[in-house]
Design a protein around this motif. Structure first.
Motif, short mmCIF file in Angstrom:
data_model
loop_
_atom_site.label_atom_id
_atom_site.label_comp_id
_atom_site.label_asym_id
_atom_site.label_seq_id
_atom_site.Cartn_x
_atom_site.Cartn_y
_atom_site.Cartn_z
N LEU A 105 -0.76 -9.84 2.67
CA LEU A 105 0.61 -9.92 2.17
C LEU A 105 1.45 -8.82 2.79
N THR A 106 2.67 -9.17 3.19
CA THR A 106 3.59 -8.16 3.71
C THR A 106 4.28 -7.44 2.55
N GLY A 107 4.95 -6.36 2.87
CA GLY A 107 5.68 -5.62 1.86
C GLY A 107 6.76 -6.47 1.21
N GLU A 108 7.38 -7.35 2.02
CA GLU A 108 8.42 -8.22 1.49
C GLU A 108 7.85 -9.20 0.47
N GLN A 109 6.64 -9.70 0.73
CA GLN A 109 6.01 -10.65 -0.20
C GLN A 109 5.61 -9.97 -1.51
N VAL A 110 5.14 -8.74 -1.41
CA VAL A 110 4.66 -8.02 -2.60
C VAL A 110 5.81 -7.39 -3.37
N SER A 111 6.95 -7.21 -2.72
CA SER A 111 8.08 -6.48 -3.31
C SER A 111 8.48 -6.99 -4.70
N PRO A 112 8.59 -8.33 -4.93
CA PRO A 112 8.99 -8.78 -6.27
C PRO A 112 8.02 -8.35 -7.37
N VAL A 113 6.73 -8.37 -7.06
CA VAL A 113 5.73 -7.95 -8.05
C VAL A 113 5.87 -6.46 -8.35
N LEU A 114 6.07 -5.69 -7.30
CA LEU A 114 6.20 -4.23 -7.49
C LEU A 114 7.46 -3.89 -8.29
N LYS A 115 8.56 -4.55 -7.96
CA LYS A 115 9.82 -4.23 -8.64
C LYS A 115 9.80 -4.66 -10.10
N ASN A 116 9.09 -5.74 -10.41
CA ASN A 116 8.99 -6.20 -11.80
C ASN A 116 8.25 -5.22 -12.69
N SER A 117 7.50 -4.31 -12.08
CA SER A 117 6.77 -3.32 -12.88
C SER A 117 7.71 -2.28 -13.49
N LYS A 118 8.93 -2.17 -12.95
CA LYS A 118 9.93 -1.21 -13.42
C LYS A 118 9.54 0.24 -13.14
N LEU A 119 8.51 0.44 -12.30
CA LEU A 119 8.17 1.80 -11.90
C LEU A 119 9.22 2.30 -10.91
N SER A 120 9.32 3.61 -10.79
CA SER A 120 10.32 4.18 -9.89
C SER A 120 9.93 3.91 -8.43
N THR A 121 10.93 4.01 -7.57
CA THR A 121 10.68 3.79 -6.13
C THR A 121 9.66 4.79 -5.60
N GLU A 122 9.73 6.02 -6.08
CA GLU A 122 8.79 7.05 -5.65
C GLU A 122 7.36 6.70 -6.06
N GLN A 123 7.19 6.20 -7.29
CA GLN A 123 5.86 5.81 -7.76
C GLN A 123 5.32 4.63 -6.97
N LEU A 124 6.18 3.63 -6.75
CA LEU A 124 5.74 2.45 -6.01
C LEU A 124 5.39 2.79 -4.57
N SER A 125 6.14 3.70 -3.97
CA SER A 125 5.84 4.13 -2.61
C SER A 125 4.47 4.80 -2.54
N LYS A 126 4.15 5.57 -3.57
CA LYS A 126 2.86 6.25 -3.61
C LYS A 126 1.73 5.26 -3.82
N VAL A 127 1.99 4.25 -4.67
CA VAL A 127 0.98 3.20 -4.90
C VAL A 127 0.69 2.48 -3.59
N TRP A 128 1.74 2.13 -2.86
CA TRP A 128 1.56 1.42 -1.59
C TRP A 128 0.78 2.28 -0.60
N GLU A 129 1.11 3.56 -0.53
CA GLU A 129 0.43 4.45 0.40
C GLU A 129 -1.06 4.55 0.10
N LEU A 130 -1.41 4.58 -1.18
CA LEU A 130 -2.82 4.64 -1.56
C LEU A 130 -3.53 3.31 -1.31
#
Length: 391
Positions: A26-51
């Protein structure tokens, strides 16, 4: 210790498939809706993706997607107070543990106790003249190592070659991991024979002072997709002959992994058996199945031909039977007329008619028995044809 439960993995799989992955990623664009629905901050989501993006390809395979989902759920459920700086061991997929180890070594400027400053000095001395050509002698050595470490399916795990890695004094662990990633672009837990041979060749070149390349030629990448390998990529005929028997190594240098080969085989010289390289890539199972299919088609054609002949014979018998039945009816009609008239003058004729009728009845009975036998043979032949088609 926490772990990913089976029901949890099934739920993540449904979400993963619902996002329509391409090539199981899955690309970042495909996963983006799932990540944004979590309501976590951009900084947290960026760290999740990096891990989660362990192989740093900008996409998530299913294992990496499971990491993403678990980190988000743990954060939302309060199981963790913040996104960790590194993945806990229980959440690291076994197929990517070597990547994590390599990343840790790079980030900490250490590699199994070796100072990276020294590595940088050594790296300056490395040659960029990497040779992809695999000589017959080197190939035999690589195959001996492969045969000693492959499982029953012909696959090799990264950790199964630890004994070899320890015998290579000039190859840092980070370079070993880089070589593994080159031949294993999809980050599978195991690699096949073609990938192992190229992996060992990269380590051999690195042991002899050649820098690990950043990529592999397209023709070699094709071999990783189960195509027939071509080990002689760039070496012209005159270049091979000019090696003076060095087999791709400098004079006086020890052959690749000689101590390791001695340990696992009792001899540093690989066994030189019959060269079956010309048969590589042959699908023997397909050949066998095609031959069996041809034999089956021949049997079916023969059976169909026999069936047509039997049907033709049956038609002829039916015609003969019909003619005799008509003759019998005619004779019976004549007999009936003679009986009604009661004429004794025709007594002799009546006796002859009875004889004819008895003879005809005998023929009809014989033909009936013959027809019954042929119909039985036809039924048995049809059952055999049906059984052949079913198999």
């Amino acid at each position: 210790m926490p772990k990913l439960e089976d029901w949890e993995i099934k739920k993540y799989w449904e979400i993963f498939q619902g996002l329509k992955p391409s090539n199981n990623k899955l690309t970042g664009e495909q996963v983006s809706p799932v990540l944004k629905n979590s309501k976590l901050s951009t900084e947290q989501l960026s760290k999740v993706w990096e891990l989660s993006d362990i192989d740093s390809d900008g996409k998530l395979d299913f294992e990496e997607f499971c990491i993403t989902m678990r980190l988000i759920f743990d954060s939302l459920n309060g199981n963790i107070t913040s996104i960790p700086n590194e993945l806990p061991n229980w959440l690291i997929p076994s197929s990517k543990s070597h990547l994590i180890a390599a990343n840790k070594a790079v980030n900490s400027n250490q590699n199994l106790g070796i100072d990276y400053d020294d590595d940088e000095d050594e790296d300056d001395k490395l040659s960029d003249n990497f040779e992809w050509y695999i000589s017959p002698t080197d190939k035999a050595t690589y195959e001996a190592i492969y045969n000693s470490n492959s499982d029953s399916f012909g696959r090799v795990k990264f950790d199964s070659l630890n004994g070899l890695y320890n015998s290579l004094s000039k190859v840092p662990r980070a370079d070993i991991s880089s070589a593994w990633n080159l031949v294993n672009p999809k980050s599978f837990e195991t690699i096949d024979k073609d990938q192992v041979l190229v992996f060992l060749h990269i380590l051999n070149q690195r042991e002899n002072g050649k820098r690990v390349p950043r990529g592999v030629p397209a023709s070699l990448r094709a071999t990783f997709s189960k195509e027939v390998p071509n080990y002689d990529l760039q070496k012209p005929a005159q270049a091979v002959s000019s090696s003076n028997g060095n087999n791709g190594t400098d004079n006086g240098k020890k052959s690749f992994a000689s101590s390791y080969l001695t340990k696992i085989t009792g001899s540093s010289n690989p066994i030189n058996g019959t060269d079956f390289s010309s048969t590589e890539g042959t699908d023997w199972e397909e050949v066998r199945l095609r031959r069996e299919l041809t034999d089956l088609e021949n049997v079916l054609n023969k059976a169909s031909s026999g069936l047509k002949q039997e049907k033709s014979n049956d038609n002829e018998l039916a015609i003969v039977k019909h003619e005799f039945e008509q003759l019998l009816k005619y004779k019976q009609s004549k007999l009936s007329q003679s009986s009604v008239s009661g004429s004794t003058s025709n007594g002799k004729q009546l006796s002859e008619i009875k004889g004819d009728i008895e003879l005809i009845e005998s023929h009809v009975s014989t033909l009936q028995d013959y027809l019954t036998g042929k119909q039985s043979e036809l039924s048995q032949l049809q059952q055999e044809i049906q059984a052949l088609k079913s198999s």
